[in-house]
Design a protein around this motif. Structure first.
Motif, PDB file in Angstrom:
ATOM      1  N   ASN A   1      -5.400   3.748   0.032  1.00 53.61           N
ATOM      2  CA  ASN A   1      -3.973   3.962   0.269  1.00 53.61           C
ATOM      3  C   ASN A   1      -3.793   4.271   1.754  1.00 53.61           C
ATOM      4  OD1 ASN A   1      -1.248   4.316  -0.177  1.00 53.61           O
ATOM      5  ND2 ASN A   1      -1.472   6.463  -0.764  1.00 53.61           N
TER       6      ASN A   1
ATOM      7  N   ARG B   1       4.120  -1.974   7.498  1.00 50.07           N
ATOM      8  CA  ARG B   1       3.915  -1.270   6.230  1.00 50.07           C
ATOM      9  C   ARG B   1       4.083  -2.218   5.053  1.00 50.07           C
ATOM     10  NH1 ARG B   1       3.599   4.162   6.235  1.00 50.07           N
ATOM     11  NH2 ARG B   1       4.423   4.286   4.112  1.00 50.07           N
ATOM     12  N   LYS B   2       5.048  -3.136   5.176  1.00 48.77           N
ATOM     13  CA  LYS B   2       5.253  -4.118   4.103  1.00 48.77           C
ATOM     14  C   LYS B   2       4.027  -5.021   3.965  1.00 48.77           C
ATOM     15  CE  LYS B   2       8.032  -8.141   2.826  1.00 48.77           C
ATOM     16  NZ  LYS B   2       9.105  -9.084   3.249  1.00 48.77           N
TER      17      LYS B   2
ATOM     18  N   GLU C   1       1.293  -3.168   2.280  1.00 43.62           N
ATOM     19  CA  GLU C   1       1.559  -3.012   0.845  1.00 43.62           C
ATOM     20  C   GLU C   1       1.250  -4.310   0.092  1.00 43.62           C
ATOM     21  OE1 GLU C   1       5.235  -1.731  -2.158  1.00 43.62           O
ATOM     22  OE2 GLU C   1       5.510  -1.687   0.009  1.00 43.62           O
TER      23      GLU C   1
END
Length: 359
Positions: A38, A51-52, A55
């Motif tokens: 994570n 960040r996208k 993810e």
């Protein structure tokens, strides 16, 4: 992982009857609250797009973690315990370890580890006077008057210090060499071995068609566009190791989940390598690939120094060039590597002898 494996193999070859190396399963305090599965809080770029992308890449990140964990457990002798600052001094009791080689990479970068990590600076009681470093790097560390004093003190823990970059060599020679601590510029451990060694663990060919390998440690729009142009002009597929998972929609074969063995294979069988990774460029050179290396924040110094060692400074780019870089004499490059390999192995041998009490 490949740095550790290369150093591990080199130590085994130098002193097969003297030392059986063991890789210490160690976590510095600065990483104790970080979850590798994570990684959002530990990302370089915290903008929404980055960040996208992270993810969307989480499945590949998880697969990559599992493959690396398998590599460590397959190709190394590991300590029986996991060690932290809480229990490190018990390593002699639980694992019968009394001598230490610290390295490599940016273990001396106090900005990266929120200060002076006791494991990397050999500051645990069991390590003091029983340690050497090989190819340690200060990275982009910044020191003030107080932290320089701490640095001078911590470096006294070592019998000898091998540094990967030249940047801090003059400082160390001025401040600690007078105390009898040998200081030497060494090459990265991955250059201590040859492709014959890496071929013993490399995976078989994965991509059947001709391809360009794009390996991005950090997103670079110009680097990506340059890779796409070269691939398009030559009719090659792009195989990409990055977190830019949406590039699959452009026809890139995304491969962030590559393990160590697959990474070696992807470099070995590529037609061309474009990267802003230090070890990406090292393995492109090891496998004699045509390549272009793009500048990267927090990586330029080490990349520039290793390209200078190779006499390939023209391969470092800050933007897409009008003329594609070409390496014309890889024999000359590898002659330089062989010379540096011999001197670095000599120094590592001296370090191991020092650990054995041969002063």
């Amino acid at each position: 992982a490949l740095q550790s494996w290369a150093l591990y193999q080199s130590i085994k070859r130098i002193s097969p009857d003297l030392y059986q190396p063991v890789l210490v399963d160690y976590c510095p305090d600065s990483l104790s609250d970080k979850d590798p599965l994570n990684p959002f809080s530990n990302m370089w770029d915290q903008d929404p797009e980055s960040r996208k992308m992270c993810e969307l890449s989480l499945p590949a990140i998880h697969t990559n973690y599992q493959k690396f964990d398998h590599f460590y457990h397959t190709y190394f002798g590991l300590t029986s315990q996991k060690y932290t600052s809480e229990n490190f001094n018990s390593i002699a009791y639980f694992d019968d370890i009394n001598h230490f080689v610290c390295g490599s990479d940016t273990i001396f970068c106090i900005n990266e580890f929120n200060g002076f990590d006791d494991g990397y600076f050999a500051n645990y009681d069991v390590m003091k006077g029983n340690s050497v470093s090989y190819a340690a790097s200060f990275g982009d560390a910044h020191f003030d008057t107080d932290s320089y004093q701490i640095l001078n003190n911590r470096l006294q823990n070592f019998l000898a210090i091998g540094l990967r970059e030249n940047k801090f060599i003059p400082y160390l020679k001025e401040h600690i060499n007078s105390n009898g601590i040998q200081v030497f510029r060494t090459i990265d451990p991955t250059l201590l071995l040859t492709t014959e060694d890496y071929d013993t663990i490399a995976a078989s060919r994965i991509i059947t068609e001709k391809y360009l390998l794009l390996y991005a440690r950090r997103y670079n729009k110009e680097m990506e566009a340059f890779a796409e142009k070269i691939a398009r002009d030559n009719g090659w597929t792009i195989v990409e190791i990055s977190l830019r998972s949406t590039n699959s929609a452009k026809g890139h074969k995304m491969f962030y989940e590559a393990g160590v063995e697959e990474f070696l294979s992807l470099v070995k069988y590529s037609e061309y390598v474009i990267t802003n990774s230090f070890h990406g460029l090292i393995f492109a050179v090891q496998y004699r690939k045509q390549m272009a290396v793009f500048s990267r924040e927090s990586g330029d110094n080490k990349i520039a120094e290793v390209l200078e060692l190779f006499d390939l400074k023209e391969c470092l780019l800050t933007k897409a060039p009008s003329v594609i870089p070409q390496i014309h004499d890889y024999d000359a490059v590898h002659t330089r590597i062989n010379t540096a390999r011999e001197t670095s192995l000599d120094f590592l041998t001296k370090e191991l002898n020092l650990l054995n009490g041969d002063h």
